[in-house]
Design a protein around this motif. Structure first.
Motif, PDB file in Angstrom:
ATOM      1  N   ARG A  53      -4.734   7.441 -13.081  1.00 30.43           N
ATOM      2  CA  ARG A  53      -5.897   7.111 -13.347  1.00 30.43           C
ATOM      3  C   ARG A  53      -6.411   5.912 -12.405  1.00 30.43           C
ATOM      4  NH1 ARG A  53      -6.866   7.832 -20.125  1.00 30.43           N
ATOM      5  NH2 ARG A  53      -6.968  10.118 -19.717  1.00 30.43           N
ATOM      6  N   GLU A  54      -5.513   5.376 -11.676  1.00 26.89           N
ATOM      7  CA  GLU A  54      -5.757   4.026 -10.777  1.00 26.89           C
ATOM      8  C   GLU A  54      -6.602   4.860  -9.494  1.00 26.89           C
ATOM      9  OE1 GLU A  54      -2.086   2.315  -9.783  1.00 26.89           O
ATOM     10  OE2 GLU A  54      -1.569   1.566 -11.881  1.00 26.89           O
ATOM     11  N   GLU A  55      -7.429   3.796  -8.989  1.00 25.70           N
ATOM     12  CA  GLU A  55      -8.180   4.295  -7.808  1.00 25.70           C
ATOM     13  C   GLU A  55      -7.302   4.288  -6.232  1.00 25.70           C
ATOM     14  OE1 GLU A  55     -11.844   2.319  -7.683  1.00 25.70           O
ATOM     15  OE2 GLU A  55     -12.575   3.247  -9.372  1.00 25.70           O
ATOM     16  N   GLU A  56      -7.548   5.238  -5.567  1.00 27.85           N
ATOM     17  CA  GLU A  56      -7.167   5.427  -4.292  1.00 27.85           C
ATOM     18  C   GLU A  56      -8.204   5.296  -3.221  1.00 27.85           C
ATOM     19  OE1 GLU A  56      -3.779   5.639  -1.575  1.00 27.85           O
ATOM     20  OE2 GLU A  56      -3.696   5.444  -3.689  1.00 27.85           O
ATOM     21  N   ASP A  57      -8.491   4.415  -2.482  1.00 23.96           N
ATOM     22  CA  ASP A  57      -9.743   4.461  -1.724  1.00 23.96           C
ATOM     23  C   ASP A  57     -10.872   4.671  -2.459  1.00 23.96           C
ATOM     24  OD1 ASP A  57      -7.834   4.283   0.586  1.00 23.96           O
ATOM     25  OD2 ASP A  57      -7.771   6.378   0.849  1.00 23.96           O
TER      26      ASP A  57
END
Length: 234
Positions: free
Chosen positions: A197-201
Motif C-alpha cells: 500500500r506504499e506508493e511507488e512513483d
C-alpha cells in the motif's frame, strides 16, 4: 457473439494445491475448500461438513489481512457424478481433490446450499484444496451463470481479478520468507500488505499489480526489500 460455458481439459488444472501440498502461509482465498467445518442448520442442529469459500477475494477482508467475521461458503457433497454441461448449480471437484472417489465420483460445491461461517469455524477445520487461477475463474463463471444465466468468458474474470490473484501469491511468498525470521503468518501478511500500500512513483504498489507488465518488476522489488529486512535484522 454468444459464449459457451467452459470446463477443464485436465482436472488437475483446477487446483493450485491439494492436501499436504498446500502452503499453510497462503492467505485464505475464494475457492479454498475446508473439511471438518462445523455448520449450524436452521433448526440449530450442528454438522461437520466440507465447504468452499464463495466470497470474492476483495470481499473477504476489510483491512487486507483479517477475514470478515461472516463468510459465505457452499456445502461440498461427495459422490456427485455429473457433467459440467447442464449441472450449473454446482462446481465439480474431481480428483486429485482429496475427497473425490476416483475419476467418476467427484465431489461438488453446491451454490444453492450455502451457509455463513466465522474464521474460527474454518480454522477448526482443515484446508484441503486451493484453486488455480483458471479454477477460480471457472468458479466465478459458473456462479454468475447460476444466478443470472449470463455466460462470462473466464479470461474476462482473469482480466478483472489477475492483480488480486497475484497479490495473494506475493503475500504467500512474503509469509514463507518471513517465517524464517520468526514472524507469524498474520504478522507477515500485515507487513506485506503495508508494503504493497506504499506508493511507488506516486502510485500504490498494490495498484501497479493491475499492470501485467509491472508485476515481475514489483516481485523483484519485493524480494530485494525482504533481503534488506533480513540484513537489518528487522
Amino acid at each position: 457473439m454468444a459464449h459457451e460455458m467452459e470446463r477443464p481439459e485436465d482436472p488437475e488444472g483446477l487446483y493450485r494445491a491439494c492436501g499436504d501440498d498446500i502452503v499453510a502461509a497462503r492467505p485464505t482465498l475464494t475457492g479454498d475448500v475446508f473439511s471438518g467445518v462445523e455448520l449450524i442448520d436452521a433448526d440449530g442442529a450442528t454438522h461437520q461438513k466440507t465447504v468452499m469459500i464463495l466470497d470474492h477475494p476483495c470481499s473477504l477482508r476489510t483491512d487486507g489481512v483479517n477475514l470478515l467475521p461472516r463468510l459465505t461458503v457452499a456445502e461440498v457433497r461427495h459422490r456427485q457424478p455429473g457433467k459440467w454441461e447442464g449441472c450449473y448449480n454446482r462446481f465439480f471437484l474431481p480428483a486429485p481433490f482429496p475427497e473425490a472417489e476416483g475419476p467418476k465420483q467427484p465431489s461438488a460445491a453446491f451454490f444453492d446450499a450455502c451457509y455463513h461461517v466465522s474464521p474460527e469455524q474454518l480454522d477448526a477445520g482443515t484446508r484441503v484444496a486451493c484453486l488455480s487461477d483458471f479454477g477460480l475463474n471457472l468458479l466465478l463463471q459458473r456462479r454468475v451463470h447460476h444466478f443470472s444465466r449470463v455466460v462470462v468468458p473466464t479470461f474476462e474474470f482473469q482480466n478483472a481479478n489477475g492483480a488480486v490473484y497475484d497479490e495473494a501469491d506475493l503475500v504467500e511468498e512474503w509469509c514463507i520468507d518471513r517465517e524464517d525470521d520468526g514472524l507469524k503468518p498474520l504478522e507477515a501478511a500485515a507487513e506485506c500488505v503495508s508494503w504493497l500500500r506504499e506508493e511507488e512513483d506516486g502510485v500504490r504498489r498494490q495498484t501497479l499489480l493491475r499492470d501485467v507488465q509491472r508485476r515481475s518488476t514489483l516481485r523483484r522489488q519485493m524480494r530485494a526489500h525482504l533481503r534488506a529486512l533480513r540484513r537489518s535484522g528487522s
